[in-house]
Design an enzyme around this catalytic site. Sequence first.
Site, PDB file in Angstrom:
ATOM      1  N   GLY A  21       0.827  -1.215   0.000  1.00  0.00           N
ATOM      2  CA  GLY A  21       0.000   0.000   0.000  1.00  0.00           C
ATOM      3  C   GLY A  21       0.852   1.252   0.000  1.00  0.00           C
ATOM      4  O   GLY A  21       0.422   2.323   0.446  1.00  0.00           O
ATOM      5  N   ALA A  22       2.076   1.126  -0.543  1.00  0.00           N
ATOM      6  CA  ALA A  22       3.081   2.180  -0.383  1.00  0.00           C
ATOM      7  C   ALA A  22       2.886   3.363  -1.329  1.00  0.00           C
ATOM      8  O   ALA A  22       3.665   4.306  -1.311  1.00  0.00           O
ATOM      9  CB  ALA A  22       4.481   1.579  -0.571  1.00  0.00           C
ATOM     10  N   ASP A  45       2.690  -1.840  -4.391  1.00  0.00           N
ATOM     11  CA  ASP A  45       1.360  -1.275  -4.624  1.00  0.00           C
ATOM     12  C   ASP A  45       0.959  -1.552  -6.072  1.00  0.00           C
ATOM     13  O   ASP A  45       1.811  -1.747  -6.935  1.00  0.00           O
ATOM     14  CB  ASP A  45       1.348   0.245  -4.376  1.00  0.00           C
ATOM     15  CG  ASP A  45      -0.022   0.749  -3.932  1.00  0.00           C
ATOM     16  OD1 ASP A  45      -0.178   1.134  -2.759  1.00  0.00           O
ATOM     17  OD2 ASP A  45      -0.965   0.749  -4.784  1.00  0.00           O
ATOM     18  N   TYR A 164     -16.035  -4.817   4.610  1.00  0.00           N
ATOM     19  CA  TYR A 164     -14.689  -4.351   4.972  1.00  0.00           C
ATOM     20  C   TYR A 164     -14.371  -4.710   6.427  1.00  0.00           C
ATOM     21  O   TYR A 164     -13.306  -5.245   6.736  1.00  0.00           O
ATOM     22  CB  TYR A 164     -14.651  -2.836   4.746  1.00  0.00           C
ATOM     23  CG  TYR A 164     -13.482  -2.081   5.324  1.00  0.00           C
ATOM     24  CD1 TYR A 164     -12.324  -1.894   4.574  1.00  0.00           C
ATOM     25  CD2 TYR A 164     -13.542  -1.505   6.593  1.00  0.00           C
ATOM     26  CE1 TYR A 164     -11.250  -1.162   5.092  1.00  0.00           C
ATOM     27  CE2 TYR A 164     -12.489  -0.784   7.115  1.00  0.00           C
ATOM     28  CZ  TYR A 164     -11.347  -0.612   6.364  1.00  0.00           C
ATOM     29  OH  TYR A 164     -10.295   0.106   6.881  1.00  0.00           O
TER      30      TYR A 164
HETATM   31  N1  LIG Z   1      -7.835   5.959   6.776  1.00  0.00           N
HETATM   32  C1  LIG Z   1      -8.565   5.549   7.798  1.00  0.00           C
HETATM   33  O1  LIG Z   1      -9.339   6.313   8.392  1.00  0.00           O
HETATM   34  C2  LIG Z   1      -8.445   4.122   8.278  1.00  0.00           C
HETATM   35  C3  LIG Z   1      -9.235   3.746   9.376  1.00  0.00           C
HETATM   36  C4  LIG Z   1      -9.134   2.442   9.856  1.00  0.00           C
HETATM   37  C5  LIG Z   1      -8.257   1.541   9.255  1.00  0.00           C
HETATM   38  N2  LIG Z   1      -7.500   1.934   8.193  1.00  0.00           N
HETATM   39  C6  LIG Z   1      -6.604   0.944   7.602  1.00  0.00           C
HETATM   40  O2  LIG Z   1      -5.277   1.479   7.553  1.00  0.00           O
HETATM   41  C7  LIG Z   1      -4.598   0.957   6.408  1.00  0.00           C
HETATM   42  C8  LIG Z   1      -4.061   2.091   5.562  1.00  0.00           C
HETATM   43  O3  LIG Z   1      -5.166   2.840   5.064  1.00  0.00           O
HETATM   44  P1  LIG Z   1      -5.042   4.165   4.202  1.00  0.00           P
HETATM   45  O4  LIG Z   1      -6.019   5.099   4.788  1.00  0.00           O
HETATM   46  O5  LIG Z   1      -3.631   4.543   4.047  1.00  0.00           O
HETATM   47  O6  LIG Z   1      -5.656   3.624   2.790  1.00  0.00           O
HETATM   48  P2  LIG Z   1      -5.551   4.237   1.333  1.00  0.00           P
HETATM   49  O7  LIG Z   1      -6.771   3.814   0.598  1.00  0.00           O
HETATM   50  O8  LIG Z   1      -5.257   5.698   1.380  1.00  0.00           O
HETATM   51  O9  LIG Z   1      -4.279   3.471   0.720  1.00  0.00           O
HETATM   52  C9  LIG Z   1      -4.346   2.072   0.463  1.00  0.00           C
HETATM   53  C10 LIG Z   1      -3.263   1.676  -0.510  1.00  0.00           C
HETATM   54  O10 LIG Z   1      -3.416   0.267  -0.787  1.00  0.00           O
HETATM   55  C11 LIG Z   1      -3.242   0.061  -2.176  1.00  0.00           C
HETATM   56  N3  LIG Z   1      -3.956  -1.129  -2.645  1.00  0.00           N
HETATM   57  C12 LIG Z   1      -5.295  -1.332  -2.628  1.00  0.00           C
HETATM   58  N4  LIG Z   1      -5.586  -2.488  -3.248  1.00  0.00           N
HETATM   59  C13 LIG Z   1      -4.418  -3.027  -3.649  1.00  0.00           C
HETATM   60  C14 LIG Z   1      -4.078  -4.196  -4.378  1.00  0.00           C
HETATM   61  N5  LIG Z   1      -5.017  -5.040  -4.843  1.00  0.00           N
HETATM   62  N6  LIG Z   1      -2.771  -4.456  -4.631  1.00  0.00           N
HETATM   63  C15 LIG Z   1      -1.810  -3.595  -4.217  1.00  0.00           C
HETATM   64  N7  LIG Z   1      -2.078  -2.459  -3.551  1.00  0.00           N
HETATM   65  C16 LIG Z   1      -3.367  -2.172  -3.278  1.00  0.00           C
HETATM   66  C17 LIG Z   1      -3.838   1.332  -2.820  1.00  0.00           C
HETATM   67  O11 LIG Z   1      -3.383   1.490  -4.163  1.00  0.00           O
HETATM   68  C18 LIG Z   1      -3.364   2.405  -1.866  1.00  0.00           C
HETATM   69  O12 LIG Z   1      -2.109   2.920  -2.260  1.00  0.00           O
HETATM   70  C19 LIG Z   1      -5.629   0.100   5.668  1.00  0.00           C
HETATM   71  O13 LIG Z   1      -5.435  -1.254   6.028  1.00  0.00           O
HETATM   72  C20 LIG Z   1      -6.952   0.612   6.174  1.00  0.00           C
HETATM   73  O14 LIG Z   1      -7.961  -0.372   6.078  1.00  0.00           O
HETATM   74  C21 LIG Z   1      -7.576   3.211   7.680  1.00  0.00           C
END
Ligand SMILES: NC(=O)c1ccc[n+]([C@@H]2O[C@H](COP(=O)([O-])OP(=O)(O)OC[C@H]3O[C@@H](n4cnc5c(N)ncnc54)[C@H](O)[C@@H]3O)[C@@H](O)[C@H]2O)c1
Length: 258
Positions: A21-22, A45, A164
């Site tokens: 997810g980088a 990613d 989710y």
């Molecule tokens: N942002 C929030 O409020 C929040 C809240 C609770 C939990 N989280 C968790 O924290 C973590 C980070 O979240 P974030 O907010 O940075 O998310 P984000 O959506 O901003 O980033 C997620 C990244 O994962 C990559 N990704 C998605 N599907 C992919 C695939 N099939 N193959 C490769 N890469 C893939 C995307 O391209 C993206 O760069 C996640 O696990 C999310 O569920 C986030």
Amino acid sequence: MGGAAWNLGAGLEGRGVIVTGAARGVGRASALAMAAAGARVAAVDRNEAGLSETMAALDDRDRHLAAPFDLADIAAIPDLVSGVAARFGGLWALANPAAVLRRRHLDEVTEDDWDHQLDINLKAGFFLNRAAGNIMAAGGKGGRIINFSSTAWLVGPLLGSDAYVAAKAGVVSMTYGFAKAFGPHGVLVNTIAPGQIDTPMQHIDNTPEIVQKGIDMCPLGRMGQPEELAAVVVFLASRHSSFINGATINVSGGSIMY
Ligand SMILES: NC(=O)c1ccc[n+]([C@@H]2O[C@H](COP(=O)([O-])OP(=O)(O)OC[C@H]3O[C@@H](n4cnc5c(N)ncnc54)[C@H](O)[C@@H]3O)[C@@H](O)[C@H]2O)c1
């Protein structure tokens, strides 16, 4: 221990790590933080443009590796992980923040919505954990795996995040299993459960009013920043976390307390 030994990322210097997810959000912040702590980072990613921006932000880019990869390709995960380990001469840590969110009213969740969120958020994590943990165990030097849930794993879905959240609850119990399996090898496996974090995911199918409601629920009166999660990733990947295994670390500013 003195001086540098107490740095947050102590123990990461020169070590190979994978961060998924980088391309943005918490994954990007974690990749940059791991690199700043001295690790060699394989940034994974499916978003190649975002990945390039992350790589451009890294000092000494040639120490690191951009790995464009779609985690939906479950069968290719073992080769991804072993390829990174071969390139870096070993693997010390895996941080797995990559995830997808599709908000849907309960009655509108399709089979594809269910499968996609379970596949990326849980199934890919299982095969990443297993491949990485086995390489770390075989290396005989221990290691660290850091999975990502959400505080909603405990308190339930909000705004159509049912599928989710089911996956995110699975991440917690999956982590327990790997923590038991790999603990005897010094490979520690933990989960971070974020609250409301200011990343693109936070704003998917969301309104400013609802974002504000979440902020009002937080005693700190704000969202978290990706760097505040990255700091926990670096700590869990460091030598300082040496007696933490199978834990679910709540990083929500007190929005949810447990
Ligand atoms: N942002 C929030 O409020 C929040 C809240 C609770 C939990 N989280 C968790 O924290 C973590 C980070 O979240 P974030 O907010 O940075 O998310 P984000 O959506 O901003 O980033 C997620 C990244 O994962 C990559 N990704 C998605 N599907 C992919 C695939 N099939 N193959 C490769 N890469 C893939 C995307 O391209 C993206 O760069 C996640 O696990 C999310 O569920 C986030």
